[in-house]
Enzyme design. Structure first.
Site, PDB file in Angstrom:
ATOM      1  N   VAL A 287     -45.068 -17.518  45.847  1.00  0.00           N
ATOM      2  CA  VAL A 287     -45.320 -16.368  44.980  1.00  0.00           C
ATOM      3  C   VAL A 287     -44.784 -15.083  45.591  1.00  0.00           C
ATOM      4  CG1 VAL A 287     -47.304 -17.352  43.802  1.00  0.00           C
ATOM      5  CG2 VAL A 287     -47.646 -16.098  45.931  1.00  0.00           C
ATOM      6  N   ASP A 288     -44.617 -15.058  46.914  1.00  0.00           N
ATOM      7  CA  ASP A 288     -43.968 -13.884  47.503  1.00  0.00           C
ATOM      8  C   ASP A 288     -42.457 -13.955  47.303  1.00  0.00           C
ATOM      9  OD1 ASP A 288     -43.374 -15.878  49.281  1.00  0.00           O
ATOM     10  OD2 ASP A 288     -44.411 -14.995  50.988  1.00  0.00           O
ATOM     11  N   ASP A 289     -41.980 -15.035  46.715  1.00  0.00           N
ATOM     12  CA  ASP A 289     -40.588 -15.159  46.305  1.00  0.00           C
ATOM     13  C   ASP A 289     -40.474 -15.053  44.786  1.00  0.00           C
ATOM     14  OD1 ASP A 289     -39.741 -17.547  48.867  1.00  0.00           O
ATOM     15  OD2 ASP A 289     -39.467 -15.382  48.822  1.00  0.00           O
TER      16      ASP A 289
END
Length: 756
Positions: free
Chosen positions: A625-627
């Site tokens: 999710v940080d991507d």
């Protein structure tokens, strides 16, 4: 209602047949969702025409079988409400190539008939029981292993909700067993003593070896006796910093035999990274190798260990023992740096010890190993796995996800420095009595055909690798693949990141000759084993989808508020309820364990990954999710953009990161590696952007295409996106440690290309 896989599990589909409605199983209060397809052959393809053999010839004169669902038993009709699946086309293993127009790849009748799970109905029956009666389901499987003492009344004792107190996961507590015993002694007692346990293929062609189960046990016992002799006891940590030689799994098993906790560190990490791990777990010994060659490049492992030990000595206690394996192919003994009194040669001591060693029996919840994984704060997280549940889960996932048979020769290209090497090079296969191939070298040395040379040499039948390697081999061209037979291959596997459909099809069509299903597995260091994965003989596969959950796994997709989303959707992938292979804590930091994994969405384990579930219930991992990039309010997974880019015939590989954008909030920055001999051009840049616009939408079009002769990768093939983000943001003084890269010069090349 039992949370079976998501309201619309698809068994298979073909030719635009209509999906029959849902059916409530009258024998249970649970809703069991199955799909029945009406193969209306008039809708399969308007251009199809029947030949005299009751088969179809499509517009390209390719043969298609008439009964696409011949491997699926007829089922009862379901009540109304399921809707339709429009215009799906399917192929069957071995009958046709999977093209961009094919939505599904179905197992053939021949494959399904011999599979461990041979139909959607069998999967659903097993899955349903694993959810309704997890104690009974897992107890039956666990009973197939050796236990000195059976577990207590509770098979599972858990608290999965931080609101109810401290997170706790326990499986088979009170059960006394030993993982090494179950990997080796149990198989030898079953008559497998003379079966090859490990084949070893060296970096240089022609350098090889093998160990039978009996020979492997003898060597494991010698190392175990040595560790005991130097004072290693149950619960003590041992750092293992070895390349992919047989001594690596031997050392892991030796630690497990005496109840020691091994912490394998990938032999590509820098001295600083190794020192962090030494400082954190305070091992009784470090086991390493003087050097190794990967391709033509020598790597001086002992020098790295020396620097790490010196650095970690600032935080006592200091290490007293460093056992060094002598690898003369890479470095001579006399050229190896040495510290008298601390360093000792493996070959000088290990062969002197007895080849029998009593087993240290341990509780199922005693620690088996520590494995450090990256953390968002920069400090590595020590993931702790315990003996009993991990043993049962890795063995079971290996058996079913790869459709393992005793005759198989299995090769996983992962390094034992990562969780894949723990679960699916060492423990999972050996617990099943499998023959495992261990490869020391680079997959493209001395040329890009090395993998397939090895496959033919050992008659490998199950081949498990990473999408990064698949894309790299794609770039080198089909000729390196097709010059080899590969007829022994039966099942392919993918691990480490979502595999884009183009790479999936190449892997399927070229490597597997359109006859090998692909187990595209989703799981994590923390999960211990596969969580969402195809079962090759049961489900139709969609290129790029991890398909459905493994037995006992209850995945849910939630929104930003933690509310479960039904049906077709995208969101955050979470798991409710524990499973045997789950990690129990972060070593020395249970608070961080709860904060990272259980507090973001109370009541669930948060995977940190995004996921899309399509209308047929298939799961598509969209990356961390940080991507996920938020462009003008649109959440776009980097993996989705990368998949679109590499679908372009002149794009070999792509990596996408987000950058600040004054209008959109975030912009899309794409690093693109082209197929060999294709020149960079403005027309090609525009064409790549247009490809993304067509496949995803204008909002997903990259703001910047950065030509990349190569991408920064570790020697295991993992792309270092942290470095790419810094380059994209022009934070060039914050690149950090690049010593773990397979080719650190790539970073310099990317910086030079920044303004081109």
């Amino acid at each position: 209602m039992i949370p079976v896989p998501y309201n619309s599990i698809v068994c298979a589909a073909a030719g635009g047949g209509a999906r029959e409605p849902l059916f409530r199983n009258p024998s249970s209060s649970a809703s069991v969702y199955l799909l029945q397809f009406n193969c209306n052959r008039r809708r399969i393809n308007t251009n199809n025409r029947r030949n005299n053999n009751n088969n179809f010839m499509d517009s390209n004169n390719n043969m298609r079988t008439e009964s696409y669902l011949r491997h699926v038993d007829s089922r009862k009709l379901m009540p109304n409400g399921a809707g339709h699946i429009p215009h799906l086309k399917a192929v069957i293993l071995g009958e046709a190539l999977a093209s961009e127009e094919d939505d599904l790849v179905l197992p053939s009748k021949e494959f399904s008939d011999q599979a461990n799970v041979h139909s959607p109905e069998q999967y659903m029956e097993m899955y349903k029981r694993s959810i309704e009666d997890p104690d009974g389901f897992w107890s039956e499987i666990a009973s197939q292993f050796y236990w000195k003492q059976k577990w207590g009344e509770k098979v599972c004792d858990e608290n999965f909700d931080v609101r109810d107190g401290k997170i706790k996961i326990e499986w088979f507590k009170g059960g006394i067993t030993n993982v090494c015993y179950n990997c080796l002694d149990r198989n030898i007692e079953a008559g497998l003593g003379d079966k090859v346990a490990l084949y070893w293929e060296g970096n240089e062609p022609g350098l090889d070896g093998s160990l039978t189960y009996s020979q492997l046990l003898n060597q494991v016992c010698q190392v175990a006796n040595y560790l005991k002799d130097i004072g290693v006891k149950k619960g003590d940590a041992v750092i293992v910093y070895l390349p992919m030689i047989n001594e690596l799994p031997i050392t892991m098993l030796a630690c497990a035999r005496i109840g020691a906790v091994h912490s394998v560190v990938f032999a590509g990490f820098s001295a600083e990274s190794l020192a962090q791990r030494i400082t954190d777990c305070k091992p009784k010994a470090v086991i390493t190798c003087n050097a190794v060659r990967r391709g033509t490049k020598p790597i001086l492992l002992k020098d790295i260990v020396d620097a790490a030990i010196n650095d970690s000595a600032k935080d006592p206690p200091s290490l007293d023992v460093c056992l060094v394996y002598d690898n003369p192919v890479a470095l001579k003994r006399e050229d190896t740096k040495w510290t008298q009194g601390r360093d000792i040669w493996w070959q000088d001591v290990i062969p002197k010890y007895p080849s029998t060693c009593p087993v240290e029996w341990v509780d199922a919840e005693d620690p088996l190993f520590l494995l450090y994984t990256s953390g968002s704060t920069g400090k590595p997280k020590g993931v702790l796995h315990t003996a009993g549940g991990y043993m049962v889960y890795t063995a079971t996932t290996f058996k079913y996800a790869f459709d393992y048979k005793p005759s198989d020769i299995y090769w996983c290209t992962a390094d034992c420095g990562w969780i894949t090497g723990h679960s699916y090079v060492t423990y999972g296969p050996l617990l099943n009595g499998a023959t495992v191939l261990v490869y020391e070298g680079a997959p493209n040395y001395p040329d890009a055909g090395r993998c397939w040379d090895i496959v033919d040499k050992y008659k490998v039948s199950i081949f498990y690798t990473a999408p990064t390697l698949v894309r790299s081999l794609m770039r080198d061209g089909e000729a390196y693949v097709t010059r080899y037979s590969r007829k022994s291959l039966r099942v392919l596997g993918s691990v480490g990141e979502p595999i884009n459909p183009s790479a999936w099809r190449w892997f399927y069509n070229v490597v597997g000759d359109s006859r090998c299903p692909i187990s595209d597995t989703w799981w994590q260091t923390e999960t211990g084993g596969f969580m969402i994965t195809p079962l090759p003989g049961a489900w139709a596969q969609k290129p790029g989808s991890a398909t459905f959950p493994f037995f006992g796994i209850q995945p849910v997709i939630v929104d930003e508020k933690g509310v479960e989303i039904d049906g077709e959707c995208s969101g955050y992938l979470c798991i409710k309820k524990s499973w045997p292979g789950a990690f129990r804590t972060l070593y020395g930091d249970h608070e961080r364990y709860e904060t990272t994994y259980f507090k973001p969405f109370a009541g669930y384990y948060f995977s940190g990954d995004g996921c899309r579930r399509d209308k047929d219930g298939y799961h598509w991992l969209t990356g961390r999710v940080d991507d996920v990039i938020n462009v003008s309010g649109h959440r776009i997974g980097t993996a989705e953009v990368e998949s679109a880019l590499v679908s372009h015939p002149q794009c070999a590989e792509a990596a996408v990161v987000g950058v600040e954008h004054e209008v959109k909030g975030q912009g899309i920055y794409a690093f693109v590696t082209l197929v060999d001999s294709v020149p960079y051009s403005e027309d090609l840049r525009k064409d790549l952007i247009l490809t993304v616009r067509k496949q995803i939408g204008a909002f997903a079009a990259p703001d910047k295409i950065h030509w990349a002769p190569g991408l920064p990768k570790t020697r295991s093939g993992k792309i270092m996106r942290r470095i790419l983000r810094k380059i994209a943001s022009r934070q060039l003084d914050e690149l950090g440690d690049t010593s773990t890269l397979a080719d650190p010069n790539v970073v310099k090349q990317l910086i030079e290309f920044s303004d081109s």
